[in-house]
Design a protein around this motif. Structure first.
Motif, PDB file in Angstrom:
ATOM      1  N   ALA A  79       0.840  -1.203   0.000  1.00 22.75           N
ATOM      2  CA  ALA A  79       0.000   0.000   0.000  1.00 22.75           C
ATOM      3  C   ALA A  79       0.874   1.251   0.000  1.00 22.75           C
ATOM      4  O   ALA A  79       1.856   1.332   0.743  1.00 22.75           O
ATOM      5  CB  ALA A  79      -0.922   0.006   1.207  1.00 22.75           C
ATOM      6  N   SER A  80       0.521   2.210  -0.837  1.00 21.04           N
ATOM      7  CA  SER A  80       1.271   3.467  -0.888  1.00 21.04           C
ATOM      8  C   SER A  80       0.922   4.342   0.304  1.00 21.04           C
ATOM      9  O   SER A  80      -0.014   4.053   1.057  1.00 21.04           O
ATOM     10  CB  SER A  80       0.956   4.201  -2.189  1.00 21.04           C
ATOM     11  OG  SER A  80      -0.410   4.592  -2.216  1.00 21.04           O
ATOM     12  N   ALA A  81       1.675   5.442   0.454  1.00 19.73           N
ATOM     13  CA  ALA A  81       1.420   6.356   1.570  1.00 19.73           C
ATOM     14  C   ALA A  81       0.024   6.974   1.463  1.00 19.73           C
ATOM     15  O   ALA A  81      -0.674   7.135   2.467  1.00 19.73           O
ATOM     16  CB  ALA A  81       2.482   7.445   1.600  1.00 19.73           C
ATOM     17  N   VAL A  82      -0.385   7.286   0.234  1.00 17.59           N
ATOM     18  CA  VAL A  82      -1.719   7.866   0.030  1.00 17.59           C
ATOM     19  C   VAL A  82      -2.806   6.850   0.392  1.00 17.59           C
ATOM     20  O   VAL A  82      -3.805   7.191   1.034  1.00 17.59           O
ATOM     21  CB  VAL A  82      -1.877   8.339  -1.429  1.00 17.59           C
ATOM     22  CG1 VAL A  82      -3.309   8.827  -1.681  1.00 17.59           C
ATOM     23  CG2 VAL A  82      -0.885   9.453  -1.742  1.00 17.59           C
ATOM     24  N   GLN A  83      -2.608   5.608  -0.010  1.00 18.17           N
ATOM     25  CA  GLN A  83      -3.586   4.569   0.309  1.00 18.17           C
ATOM     26  C   GLN A  83      -3.657   4.307   1.806  1.00 18.17           C
ATOM     27  O   GLN A  83      -4.740   4.098   2.355  1.00 18.17           O
ATOM     28  CB  GLN A  83      -3.235   3.286  -0.442  1.00 18.17           C
ATOM     29  CG  GLN A  83      -3.462   3.371  -1.944  1.00 18.17           C
ATOM     30  CD  GLN A  83      -2.964   2.129  -2.664  1.00 18.17           C
ATOM     31  OE1 GLN A  83      -1.969   1.523  -2.261  1.00 18.17           O
ATOM     32  NE2 GLN A  83      -3.646   1.765  -3.746  1.00 18.17           N
ATOM     33  N   ARG A  84      -2.502   4.314   2.478  1.00 11.73           N
ATOM     34  CA  ARG A  84      -2.512   4.100   3.932  1.00 11.73           C
ATOM     35  C   ARG A  84      -3.256   5.221   4.637  1.00 11.73           C
ATOM     36  O   ARG A  84      -4.004   4.988   5.588  1.00 11.73           O
ATOM     37  CB  ARG A  84      -1.075   3.984   4.466  1.00 11.73           C
ATOM     38  CG  ARG A  84      -0.333   2.753   3.981  1.00 11.73           C
ATOM     39  CD  ARG A  84       0.904   2.478   4.839  1.00 11.73           C
ATOM     40  NE  ARG A  84       1.844   3.583   4.814  1.00 11.73           N
ATOM     41  CZ  ARG A  84       2.805   3.722   3.896  1.00 11.73           C
ATOM     42  NH1 ARG A  84       2.930   2.814   2.921  1.00 11.73           N
ATOM     43  NH2 ARG A  84       3.632   4.736   3.942  1.00 11.73           N
ATOM     44  N   PHE A  85      -3.050   6.445   4.168  1.00 12.91           N
ATOM     45  CA  PHE A  85      -3.761   7.570   4.792  1.00 12.91           C
ATOM     46  C   PHE A  85      -5.256   7.486   4.508  1.00 12.91           C
ATOM     47  O   PHE A  85      -6.083   7.713   5.401  1.00 12.91           O
ATOM     48  CB  PHE A  85      -3.210   8.895   4.275  1.00 12.91           C
ATOM     49  CG  PHE A  85      -3.919  10.101   4.831  1.00 12.91           C
ATOM     50  CD1 PHE A  85      -3.610  10.579   6.094  1.00 12.91           C
ATOM     51  CD2 PHE A  85      -4.913  10.743   4.102  1.00 12.91           C
ATOM     52  CE1 PHE A  85      -4.271  11.678   6.630  1.00 12.91           C
ATOM     53  CE2 PHE A  85      -5.582  11.845   4.625  1.00 12.91           C
ATOM     54  CZ  PHE A  85      -5.254  12.310   5.890  1.00 12.91           C
ATOM     55  N   ARG A  86      -5.613   7.137   3.284  1.00 13.19           N
ATOM     56  CA  ARG A  86      -7.022   7.146   2.895  1.00 13.19           C
ATOM     57  C   ARG A  86      -7.820   6.047   3.577  1.00 13.19           C
ATOM     58  O   ARG A  86      -8.954   6.291   4.044  1.00 13.19           O
ATOM     59  CB  ARG A  86      -7.132   7.002   1.372  1.00 13.19           C
ATOM     60  CG  ARG A  86      -8.568   6.957   0.858  1.00 13.19           C
ATOM     61  CD  ARG A  86      -8.587   6.772  -0.646  1.00 13.19           C
ATOM     62  NE  ARG A  86      -9.957   6.651  -1.138  1.00 13.19           N
ATOM     63  CZ  ARG A  86     -10.283   6.394  -2.414  1.00 13.19           C
ATOM     64  NH1 ARG A  86      -9.313   6.248  -3.320  1.00 13.19           N
ATOM     65  NH2 ARG A  86     -11.544   6.293  -2.769  1.00 13.19           N
ATOM     66  N   PHE A  87      -7.283   4.853   3.655  1.00 15.02           N
ATOM     67  CA  PHE A  87      -8.060   3.714   4.123  1.00 15.02           C
ATOM     68  C   PHE A  87      -7.808   3.342   5.580  1.00 15.02           C
ATOM     69  O   PHE A  87      -8.599   2.586   6.164  1.00 15.02           O
ATOM     70  CB  PHE A  87      -7.779   2.492   3.237  1.00 15.02           C
ATOM     71  CG  PHE A  87      -8.205   2.677   1.797  1.00 15.02           C
ATOM     72  CD1 PHE A  87      -9.543   2.694   1.461  1.00 15.02           C
ATOM     73  CD2 PHE A  87      -7.268   2.854   0.803  1.00 15.02           C
ATOM     74  CE1 PHE A  87      -9.943   2.872   0.134  1.00 15.02           C
ATOM     75  CE2 PHE A  87      -7.654   3.031  -0.521  1.00 15.02           C
ATOM     76  CZ  PHE A  87      -8.999   3.045  -0.853  1.00 15.02           C
ATOM     77  N   ILE A  88      -6.715   3.830   6.171  1.00 22.45           N
ATOM     78  CA  ILE A  88      -6.411   3.459   7.552  1.00 22.45           C
ATOM     79  C   ILE A  88      -6.419   4.670   8.476  1.00 22.45           C
ATOM     80  O   ILE A  88      -7.091   4.670   9.510  1.00 22.45           O
ATOM     81  CB  ILE A  88      -5.041   2.738   7.630  1.00 22.45           C
ATOM     82  CG1 ILE A  88      -5.056   1.477   6.765  1.00 22.45           C
ATOM     83  CG2 ILE A  88      -4.696   2.397   9.075  1.00 22.45           C
ATOM     84  CD1 ILE A  88      -3.723   0.773   6.686  1.00 22.45           C
ATOM     85  N   VAL A  89      -5.673   5.713   8.082  1.00 20.58           N
ATOM     86  CA  VAL A  89      -5.515   6.872   8.963  1.00 20.58           C
ATOM     87  C   VAL A  89      -6.759   7.759   8.946  1.00 20.58           C
ATOM     88  O   VAL A  89      -7.276   8.150  10.000  1.00 20.58           O
ATOM     89  CB  VAL A  89      -4.261   7.683   8.572  1.00 20.58           C
ATOM     90  CG1 VAL A  89      -4.153   8.936   9.435  1.00 20.58           C
ATOM     91  CG2 VAL A  89      -3.017   6.829   8.707  1.00 20.58           C
ATOM     92  N   PHE A  90      -7.256   8.073   7.753  1.00 22.04           N
ATOM     93  CA  PHE A  90      -8.364   9.026   7.653  1.00 22.04           C
ATOM     94  C   PHE A  90      -9.637   8.564   8.370  1.00 22.04           C
ATOM     95  O   PHE A  90     -10.302   9.371   9.023  1.00 22.04           O
ATOM     96  CB  PHE A  90      -8.668   9.337   6.192  1.00 22.04           C
ATOM     97  CG  PHE A  90      -9.756  10.360   6.012  1.00 22.04           C
ATOM     98  CD1 PHE A  90      -9.518  11.702   6.292  1.00 22.04           C
ATOM     99  CD2 PHE A  90     -11.028   9.989   5.601  1.00 22.04           C
ATOM    100  CE1 PHE A  90     -10.515  12.647   6.148  1.00 22.04           C
ATOM    101  CE2 PHE A  90     -12.036  10.925   5.457  1.00 22.04           C
ATOM    102  CZ  PHE A  90     -11.769  12.256   5.726  1.00 22.04           C
ATOM    103  N   PRO A  91     -10.043   7.276   8.275  1.00 20.82           N
ATOM    104  CA  PRO A  91     -11.240   6.857   9.033  1.00 20.82           C
ATOM    105  C   PRO A  91     -11.118   7.081  10.530  1.00 20.82           C
ATOM    106  O   PRO A  91     -12.125   7.370  11.196  1.00 20.82           O
ATOM    107  CB  PRO A  91     -11.338   5.359   8.702  1.00 20.82           C
ATOM    108  CG  PRO A  91     -10.690   5.224   7.371  1.00 20.82           C
ATOM    109  CD  PRO A  91      -9.555   6.202   7.387  1.00 20.82           C
ATOM    110  N   VAL A  92      -9.899   6.984  11.078  1.00 19.51           N
ATOM    111  CA  VAL A  92      -9.705   7.250  12.510  1.00 19.51           C
ATOM    112  C   VAL A  92      -9.777   8.752  12.783  1.00 19.51           C
ATOM    113  O   VAL A  92     -10.323   9.181  13.804  1.00 19.51           O
ATOM    114  CB  VAL A  92      -8.361   6.666  12.983  1.00 19.51           C
ATOM    115  CG1 VAL A  92      -8.112   7.000  14.446  1.00 19.51           C
ATOM    116  CG2 VAL A  92      -8.336   5.160  12.774  1.00 19.51           C
TER     117      VAL A  92
END
Length: 324
Positions: free
Chosen positions: A227-240
């Motif tokens: 997973a790229s940095a953008v994908q990690r932020f979008r699907f993991i970090v942002f929901p939190v």
């Protein structure tokens, strides 16, 4: 053969266990305890915030000027005349449109910069993070008057640091350039910079607190899976972070729509035309400086309704999140 019938409980007592005498009043007292604990806070809020709102609503239907303020004459009831007057005031609608655009733009920039700083704090060394947090805390704790004095010096047309630094660029001459008196656009850009600088620490600390709830193991596993940095932020970090961002965005929309001190102090150092007004300063000039408290109160009620309208989407989202 004798058949003994079991005693039948009354319908109201079906399934109820026998309780000792005096148990039910005790349960009721425990149920009322939370409401009694918050009763004092609710009364303080009603007295401290409810009374001014009621006074504003009543005054908005009155002709309330200098004579009424000094007690020389009782206020006259004029119905919706104050609301009709501001509805026909083109300057008021221009100021309202300008205030909404300023509010939305400033809040968006504040949230973006604050979240980026929070992400930065999760990546840098502990010593650098501590230094950054102290700097943000000092910026947040600085009184508005002191902060405005510093920024007015920075953007001073004669001895300002901003003009001096820009003039060091080859081919750029900013000596004597007036940032807060040339055009309304530059004036509000400077005001936006100041408000963002003062609001970013709150957003950064709130977002950083939310980021501490993100699982490091999940992030590491997603990175190993490609997973790229953008994908990690979008699907993991942002929901939190989403509930935190919703709350701080709502607060910044409310604060930026009601901004007053920063605009007033900038106007004291520059132009005082209505082209440089936002709702806070325009209401002050109409109601207090212009001694038309009835019209000022009507404008204040309009701002209250506008604040509720702007924040309703986020309030509804928060209610849904609480329901889940």
């Amino acid at each position: 053969m004798t058949i003994t019938e079991a005693p039948v409980s009354p319908p109201g007592n079906a399934g109820r266990k026998d309780r000792p005498a005096g148990a039910e009043p005790s349960v009721r007292r425990r149920a009322l305890a939370p409401y009694l604990l918050i009763l004092g806070a609710v009364l303080v809020l009603l007295l401290g915030m409810g009374y001014p709102v009621v006074w504003q609503i009543v005054t908005s239907f009155q002709k309330y000027g200098a004579l009424q303020q000094l007690g020389g004459k009782a206020p006259d009831f004029v119905g919706f005349d104050n609301y009709i007057a501001i509805a026909q005031d083109g300057t008021f609608w221009a100021v309202t449109f300008r205030s909404v655009i300023f509010c939305l733009a400033t809040a968006f920039v504040t949230i973006t910069v604050g979240v980026l700083l929070a992400l930065l704090m999760t990546k840098i060394h502990a010593a650098a993070r501590f230094t950054l947090q102290i700097a943000l805390l000092l910026a947040w704790a600085m009184p508005v008057i002191a902060a405005m004095t510093v920024f007015i010096w920075l953007f001073n047309r004669q001895r300002g640091v901003v003009n001096y630094l820009l003039s060091m660029i080859p081919g750029v001459d900013m000596k004597g350039f007036n940032w807060i008196g040339t055009t309304p656009l530059l004036f509000f850009i400077v005001a936006s910079i100041i408000i963002v600088w003062m609001s970013v620490p709150f957003v950064a600390f709130s977002a950083y607190a939310g980021l501490t709830q993100v699982s490091g193991e999940v992030l590491e596993a997603s990175q190993l899976d490609g997973a790229s940095a953008v994908q990690r932020f979008r699907f993991i970090v942002f929901p939190v972070l989403k509930p935190v961002i919703a709350i701080v965005l709502l607060l910044n929309l409310i604060w930026d729509l009601r901004v007053f001190a920063q605009i007033t102090l900038l106007q004291d150092a520059g132009p005082k035309s209505t082209d440089y007004d936002l709702l806070g300063t325009y209401i002050y000039k109409t109601g207090v400086a212009g001694l038309d408290f009835g019209a000022g109160a009507a404008m204040s009620i309009f701002v209250l309704a506008l604040t509720i309208a702007l924040s309703w989407f986020y309030v509804r989202s928060l209610i849904k999140e609480e329901g889940k």
